[in-house]
Design a protein around this motif. Structure first.
Motif, PDB file in Angstrom:
ATOM      1  N   PRO A 244      40.359  45.645  21.529  1.00 28.66           N
ATOM      2  CA  PRO A 244      39.041  44.935  22.240  1.00 28.66           C
ATOM      3  C   PRO A 244      39.486  43.566  22.604  1.00 28.66           C
ATOM      4  O   PRO A 244      39.503  43.514  23.489  1.00 28.66           O
ATOM      5  N   GLU A 245      40.442  42.734  22.503  1.00 28.06           N
ATOM      6  CA  GLU A 245      41.227  41.559  22.691  1.00 28.06           C
ATOM      7  C   GLU A 245      42.098  42.236  24.492  1.00 28.06           C
ATOM      8  O   GLU A 245      41.350  41.352  25.316  1.00 28.06           O
ATOM      9  N   ALA A 246      41.972  42.869  24.234  1.00 26.40           N
ATOM     10  CA  ALA A 246      42.982  43.667  25.207  1.00 26.40           C
ATOM     11  C   ALA A 246      41.983  44.013  26.653  1.00 26.40           C
ATOM     12  O   ALA A 246      42.081  43.400  28.236  1.00 26.40           O
ATOM     13  N   ARG A 247      40.743  44.587  26.318  1.00 19.77           N
ATOM     14  CA  ARG A 247      39.580  44.830  26.938  1.00 19.77           C
ATOM     15  C   ARG A 247      38.964  43.578  27.574  1.00 19.77           C
ATOM     16  O   ARG A 247      39.039  43.900  28.744  1.00 19.77           O
ATOM     17  N   LYS A 248      38.726  42.601  26.568  1.00 15.99           N
ATOM     18  CA  LYS A 248      38.311  41.165  26.949  1.00 15.99           C
ATOM     19  C   LYS A 248      39.143  40.064  28.364  1.00 15.99           C
ATOM     20  O   LYS A 248      38.842  40.269  29.131  1.00 15.99           O
ATOM     21  N   ARG A 249      40.739  40.754  27.786  1.00 15.18           N
ATOM     22  CA  ARG A 249      40.689  40.073  28.882  1.00 15.18           C
ATOM     23  C   ARG A 249      41.228  40.802  30.073  1.00 15.18           C
ATOM     24  O   ARG A 249      41.516  40.136  31.391  1.00 15.18           O
ATOM     25  N   ASP A 251      38.879  41.968  31.825  1.00 17.75           N
ATOM     26  CA  ASP A 251      37.157  41.800  32.254  1.00 17.75           C
ATOM     27  C   ASP A 251      37.233  40.463  32.419  1.00 17.75           C
ATOM     28  O   ASP A 251      37.040  40.224  34.141  1.00 17.75           O
ATOM     29  N   ALA A 252      38.014  39.324  32.011  1.00 19.18           N
ATOM     30  CA  ALA A 252      38.425  38.325  32.557  1.00 19.18           C
ATOM     31  C   ALA A 252      38.831  38.150  34.231  1.00 19.18           C
ATOM     32  O   ALA A 252      38.461  37.498  34.878  1.00 19.18           O
ATOM     33  N   VAL A 253      39.776  38.677  33.784  1.00 18.34           N
ATOM     34  CA  VAL A 253      40.585  39.362  35.130  1.00 18.34           C
ATOM     35  C   VAL A 253      40.040  39.344  36.403  1.00 18.34           C
ATOM     36  O   VAL A 253      39.773  39.549  37.362  1.00 18.34           O
ATOM     37  N   LEU A 254      39.119  40.691  35.822  1.00 18.17           N
ATOM     38  CA  LEU A 254      38.624  42.089  37.645  1.00 18.17           C
ATOM     39  C   LEU A 254      37.112  40.576  37.251  1.00 18.17           C
ATOM     40  O   LEU A 254      36.497  40.927  38.193  1.00 18.17           O
ATOM     41  N   ALA A 255      37.295  39.393  36.867  1.00 17.93           N
ATOM     42  CA  ALA A 255      36.269  38.355  37.101  1.00 17.93           C
ATOM     43  C   ALA A 255      36.399  37.914  38.377  1.00 17.93           C
ATOM     44  O   ALA A 255      35.456  37.226  38.556  1.00 17.93           O
ATOM     45  N   VAL A 256      37.565  37.437  38.435  1.00 15.92           N
ATOM     46  CA  VAL A 256      38.214  36.401  39.500  1.00 15.92           C
ATOM     47  C   VAL A 256      37.832  36.583  40.548  1.00 15.92           C
ATOM     48  O   VAL A 256      37.486  35.641  41.170  1.00 15.92           O
ATOM     49  N   PRO A 257      37.362  37.408  41.282  1.00 16.12           N
ATOM     50  CA  PRO A 257      36.999  37.755  43.087  1.00 16.12           C
ATOM     51  C   PRO A 257      35.579  37.354  43.132  1.00 16.12           C
ATOM     52  O   PRO A 257      34.875  36.280  44.355  1.00 16.12           O
ATOM     53  N   ARG A 258      34.895  37.185  41.841  1.00  9.66           N
ATOM     54  CA  ARG A 258      33.466  36.802  42.328  1.00  9.66           C
ATOM     55  C   ARG A 258      33.858  35.169  41.790  1.00  9.66           C
ATOM     56  O   ARG A 258      32.797  34.807  42.645  1.00  9.66           O
TER      57      ARG A 258
END
Length: 419
Positions: A244-249, A251-258
């Motif tokens: 789950p921690e890998a998925r959270k990291r 998600d945080a990366v893919l939020a960068v463009p916004r």
């Protein structure tokens, strides 16, 4: 236990090559054993007295040095270990059941040595010691096998030490090198010229999903999502599916463009990305660092009450300093690896935006952010998406060239913001 090549995903051609080589290696051993007993009717222990030509070379499919190449996640080290197990297999097939296969795959075989660089490079001292040990006679009577993961991290001096061993190999020693490619930046031309190359391709998402379901018991829908998100990287797909921690990291990366709405936001995003990579790296090496330090202190007499214990501790500063140096190098490598994984995820997002802007009939890498990528594609158009994708790839290249990660990431974030 399945046969040793079972986890080499989507590499049928390479597996066929390695199977034939393992069979040829077994034939070499049988031929050598037969020649130890000189049969009647032969001349000089080998040529038949009746003049009939000897059989073809039993080792024609085998050589003493190999290079496994392919993109990250293609299974270079998996292929090397599986081949090593097949060489040590009692049947020469990589059955997965005999002691030779079992101990090699478990990492406990006495005649198989694995070099995994913990720091930024593999030094000449380590390589010379390895070559010296590899020259010994196999204790099991088959082969001495040396596996060098990330052979592209060999220093020039270490590469020269390895080259000498490959040029004049001991009779029963096999060198297996893993590298991204045979480009001179990865493997020297002279080493490449003396090795047989086994190219591996990036496995398809379907093949990665199949192995996650079969080997790791991952649910089929989760396996398909993780395989696509990992872009063919088997180890990365497994982490995404199970951690789950890998998925959270991710998600945080893919939020960068916004988040890139202004100059300040770009620098904030860069700091967040660097700090996340540092935290991930620290977590990954903390346990190993503590165990190594405790083991060294115990070996040096920490906690002892004898007459010489205090003196031993006072004289241990140099060894502790050397340990800290190695651990710092390992932490730096772990940080760069974590940052690179984040950049690969980010590149996947901009790749999705580019393909959507071009209306290309391809499946998106990140299905869970496909709507965001589609909206970005309408805003940026294909040219803007391509410039942003190139900025991410340029950041990866800069870090590989030893540009400080923070500088490279900040420059990338500004380029992504400007478009």
């Amino acid at each position: 236990m399945p046969e040793v090549f079972a986890d080499l995903v989507g590499q049928d051609e390479a597996v066929g090559t390695l199977r034939r080589a393992a069979a040829a290696a077994a034939a070499v051993l049988r031929h050598s054993a037969e020649r130890t007993l000189v049969p009647a009717g032969t001349v000089d222990g080998g040529t038949p007295a009746d003049g009939v030509a000897p059989a073809a070379d039993p080792g024609a499919g085998m050589t003493h040095a190999w290079i496994f190449t392919g993109p990250p996640g293609s299974g270079r080290s998996v292929a090397a270990r599986a081949f090593a197990a097949a060489l040590q297999c009692a049947y020469g097939t990589g059955c997965g059941e005999c002691p030779g296969c079992h101990t090699t795959m478990a990492g406990t075989h006495a005649d198989v040595r694995l070099v995994v660089p913990e720091g930024l490079s593999i030094g000449v001292g380590e390589m010379r010691a390895l070559v010296l040990r590899a020259a010994s006679t196999p204790s099991g009577g088959r082969w001495q096998v040396v596996i060098i993961e990330d052979a592209d991290r060999l220093t020039e001096a270490a590469g020269n030490a390895l080259l000498k061993a490959i040029e004049e190999p001991p009779p029963r020693t096999v060198f297996l090198l893993c590298a991204p490619s045979t480009h001179p930046d990865d493997v020297s031309v002279t080493i490449r010229s003396r090795c047989r190359v086994v190219p591996l391709r990036q496995p398809s998402p379907a093949a990665v999903a199949e192995v996650l379901v079969r080997r790791d018991g991952v649910a089929p829908d989760v396996a398909q999502w993780a395989a696509a998100a990992a872009q063919g990287h088997v180890g990365r797909a497994r982490r995404l599916a199970r951690d789950p921690e890998a998925r959270k990291r991710r998600d945080a990366v893919l939020a960068v463009p916004r988040r890139l709405t202004a100059v300040g936001a770009a620098f904030d995003a860069a700091s967040a990305l660097i700090e996340a990579a540092e935290a991930e790296a620290e977590a990954s090496v903390a346990e190993a660092d503590a165990a190594e330090r405790a083991a060294l202190e115990t070996a040096l007499g920490a906690g002892g009450t004898g007459r010489g214990a205090a003196g031993a501790i006072r004289g241990s500063a140099g060894q502790l300093k050397e340990l800290e140096k190695r651990q710092k190098s390992r932490a730096t490598r772990a940080q760069r690896d974590a940052l690179d994984r984040a950049l690969v995820d980010l590149a996947g997002f901009y790749r999705d935006a580019l393909t959507m802007a071009l209306r290309a009939p391809v499946v998106p890498v990140h299905t869970d952010t496909a709507e965001v990528a589609a909206a970005a594609a309408q805003k940026w158009d294909a040219e803007g998406a391509l410039r942003r994708l190139e900025a991410v790839l340029a950041c990866r290249t800069a870090i590989e060239a030893n540009v400080k990660p923070r500088i490279a990431v900040e420059a990338m974030m500004l380029a992504l913001w400007k478009g």
